[in-house]
Design an enzyme around this catalytic site. Structure first.
Site, PDB file in Angstrom:
ATOM      1  N   GLN A  76       0.817  -1.210   0.000  1.00 28.68           N
ATOM      2  CA  GLN A  76       0.000   0.000   0.000  1.00 28.68           C
ATOM      3  C   GLN A  76       0.859   1.273   0.000  1.00 28.68           C
ATOM      4  OE1 GLN A  76      -2.758  -1.795   3.431  1.00 28.68           O
ATOM      5  NE2 GLN A  76      -3.439   0.200   2.742  1.00 28.68           N
ATOM      6  N   HIS A  77       0.205   2.373  -0.261  1.00 28.54           N
ATOM      7  CA  HIS A  77       0.676   3.752  -0.002  1.00 28.54           C
ATOM      8  C   HIS A  77       1.758   4.315  -0.926  1.00 28.54           C
ATOM      9  CE1 HIS A  77      -1.440   3.072   3.721  1.00 28.54           C
ATOM     10  NE2 HIS A  77      -0.521   2.247   4.183  1.00 28.54           N
ATOM     11  N   ASP A 229      -2.311  -4.918  -0.471  1.00 29.55           N
ATOM     12  CA  ASP A 229      -1.981  -6.301  -0.087  1.00 29.55           C
ATOM     13  C   ASP A 229      -2.751  -6.776   1.140  1.00 29.55           C
ATOM     14  OD1 ASP A 229      -0.449  -4.672   1.625  1.00 29.55           O
ATOM     15  OD2 ASP A 229       1.458  -5.637   1.156  1.00 29.55           O
TER      16      ASP A 229
HETATM   17  O1  LIG Z   1       1.835   0.086   4.800  1.00 29.90           O
HETATM   18  C1  LIG Z   1       1.281  -0.996   4.975  1.00 29.90           C
HETATM   19  C2  LIG Z   1      -0.110  -1.062   5.485  1.00 29.90           C
HETATM   20  O2  LIG Z   1      -0.653   0.178   5.849  1.00 29.90           O
HETATM   21  C3  LIG Z   1       2.023  -2.233   4.678  1.00 29.90           C
HETATM   22  O3  LIG Z   1       1.363  -3.376   5.161  1.00 29.90           O
HETATM   23  C4  LIG Z   1       2.290  -2.336   3.182  1.00 29.90           C
HETATM   24  O4  LIG Z   1       1.079  -2.629   2.533  1.00 29.90           O
HETATM   25  C5  LIG Z   1       3.382  -3.326   2.873  1.00 29.90           C
HETATM   26  O5  LIG Z   1       3.033  -4.631   3.112  1.00 29.90           O
HETATM   27  P1  LIG Z   1       4.054  -5.882   3.131  1.00 29.90           P
HETATM   28  O6  LIG Z   1       4.903  -5.782   1.935  1.00 29.90           O
HETATM   29  O7  LIG Z   1       4.809  -5.793   4.410  1.00 29.90           O
HETATM   30  O8  LIG Z   1       3.150  -7.089   3.115  1.00 29.90           O
END
Ligand SMILES: O=C(CO)[C@@H](O)[C@H](O)COP(=O)(O)O
Ligand SMILES: Nc1ncnc2c1ncn2[C@@H]1O[C@H](COP(=O)(O)OP(=O)(O)O)[C@@H](O)[C@H]1O
Length: 470
Positions: A76-77, A229
């Site tokens: 995300q983000h 994700d």
């Molecule tokens: O920033 C967040 C949720 O807000 C993280 O969960 C990212 O979405 C990355 O996820 P992973 O790569 O660690 O699964």
């Protein structure tokens, strides 16, 4: 691929922080028939072409042959800024890049935490896209002037898969992590985007509904809306009332599907939307699986030997506490923090206790996340534990006591990719509900007793407060 004759296949892509993973499933049952993966560079700013190259590698050898639909889930983000020709203006700034911490703090100071929580469900921290836009506006104004549109990682991969259409798309789940889309209102807050980006108003992707079709691949496969994700993992796990998912990937996340939006002005709980039309209150820590990897490296052992060491120590590591803020921290919001070992004594200074303290420290941060979602009305009957570090036997041994509730380890699978595949099957099918896929039974682990976890958490809280205050 001859074995596929007579059944419909769908694929799910997980373009996460450390790698791209792809599963190809039977659309009717969700059974995985083949999979691929490829690593990403270890960096917090990455040119999106690296994700495309990883996807190309992961799907090499005809992995997607015969696939009728594809869905993309991603970290995300991340800020993917494009110019008016669709070229990347600068490498994407990822969720775990903390240079935008000051920008986030400024945004919060300008409007107040409650106003942000009520407007977009979350209070900005360095991870949120809105803070990254502010950072670019302040530090790279010439580049900011060239930004014609802003995408998230999953939007960009979807846009590439569908042949770079004039209008890019996203979904509610990923849009809810930007800081300029309101989960409660279901609309962009262009005013907040302009406010953060120095008055600039880049184009944003259209937000699609949960089972919508984003387009087609050049070979004619349907492409679904995709999502973040964590939303994809929730979709794959079919998390129901009382289920809280804890994912131990690069990030540690704690989340549950909720019928109502949340607005936590303390900033601990991010009030995201999910991939089914509902909501996904979520707590995210910056330090999870990589804490174990770093501790194993320090002890000069591989992950299996690290597990054996941690399992050989007593719960509580004889009083040794590891605060795992190795990459700074997001929850609690301490972007400049570093890790610490607290409580060292000659008698407890062993490799076994260090390994155990790393496991417990990582889990304690997530136990605090469970309390935070509980405080926002989420019922925590059991934890579903997923992500890379859920494979660790030491994590499995410690988690039930630290979390204080039964922990279920679902059958080993790439749940983010599986959720993206389930969304693809849903878009293909066009029904009101996603297809009923059965996961199979997980392994249930119960807390040893009431006291062990409480003792570990008390020591962790005391160590945290001694260095960072209450
Ligand atoms: O920033 C967040 C949720 O807000 C993280 O969960 C990212 O979405 C990355 O996820 P992973 O790569 O660690 O699964
Ligand atoms: N048995 C294990 N013990 C501890 N950590 C593990 C184990 N297996 C994998 N990991 C870690 O899990 C992480 C990858 O998890 P994953 O959920 O795929 O992350 P992401 O989705 O953020 O890319 C890596 O840091 C890897 O070292």
């Amino acid at each position: 691929m001859g074995e596929d004759t007579g059944r419909t296949l769908v694929a799910g892509i997980d373009s996460s922080t450390q790698s791209t993973k792809v599963v190809v499933c039977d659309a009717a049952t969700g059974r995985v028939v083949r999979q691929g993966h490829a690593p990403h560079p270890d960096a917090t700013e990455i040119h999106p072409d690296r994700w495309w190259e990883a996807l190309t590698t992961a799907t090499g050898g005809g992995l997607l042959d015969g696939v009728a639909a594809v869905g993309v889930a991603a970290q995300q983000h991340g800020l993917v800024p494009l110019d008016d020709a669709g070229s990347v203006v600068r490498p994407a700034l990822l969720w775990n890049d903390t240079r935008s911490a000051r920008a986030a703090a400024d945004l919060v100071a300008e409007l107040g935490p409650r106003a942000w929580a009520e407007a977009v469900g979350s209070v900005p921290v360095a991870s949120l896209t809105v803070a990254k836009l502010r950072w670019v506006a302040e530090h790279e104004p010439d580049l900011a002037d060239r930004v014609a549109s802003v995408l998230l990682p999953h939007d960009w991969v979807t846009w590439r898969l569908t042949g770079r259409p004039a209008l890019a798309v996203t979904d509610r789940g990923d849009a809810s992590g930007t800081g300029y889309w309101s989960p409660a209102g279901g609309a962009y807050r262009h005013d907040l985007l302009r406010h953060a980006f120095g008055g600039r108003a880049p184009a944003l992707p259209r937000v699609l509904g949960p089972a919508a079709i984003a387009g087609e691949t050049p070979s004619g496969a349907v492409v679904s809306a995709g999502t973040g994700d964590n939303m994809a993992a929730a979709l794959a796990l079919d998390a129901g009332p009382g289920d809280v998912v804890v994912s131990l990937g690069t990030s540690g996340t704690v989340f549950a599907v909720s019928p109502t939006p949340t607005a936590d002005a303390s900033g601990a709980v991010a009030g995201f939307a999910d991939a089914t039309g509902r909501f996904l209150p979520l707590v995210c820590t910056l330090n999870a699986a990589r804490v174990l990897g770093a501790a194993a490296r320090m002890l000069d052992v591989d992950l299996d030997a690290f597990d054996r060491l941690a399992l050989a120590a007593r719960p509580g590591a004889d009083g040794l506490v590891l605060l795992p803020y190795l990459d700074g921290e997001r929850t609690p919001n301490l972007p400049e923090a570093s890790g610490a070992l607290v409580g060292l004594r000659r008698a407890n200074m062993t490799p076994e206790n260090l390994a155990r303290a790393a496991v417990e420290g990582m889990l304690c941060g997530l136990a605090a996340g469970l309390d935070a979602v509980r405080a926002h009305g989420v019922e925590v009957r059991r934890v579903l534990l997923v992500g890379g570090a859920a494979r660790s036997q030491a994590v499995r041994a410690a988690a039930p006591s630290v979390f204080g509730v039964p922990v279920v380890i679902p059958p080993s699978a790439e749940y983010v990719a599986l959720g993206a595949a389930r969304q693809a099957a849903w878009a293909l099918d066009g029904s009101d509900e996603p297809p009923a896929w059965s996961l199979g039974a997980g392994e249930r682990l119960d807390p040893a007793d009431d006291e062990t976890g409480q003792r570990i958490l008390r020591a962790y809280t005391a160590a945290h407060e001694s260095l960072h205050g209450a």
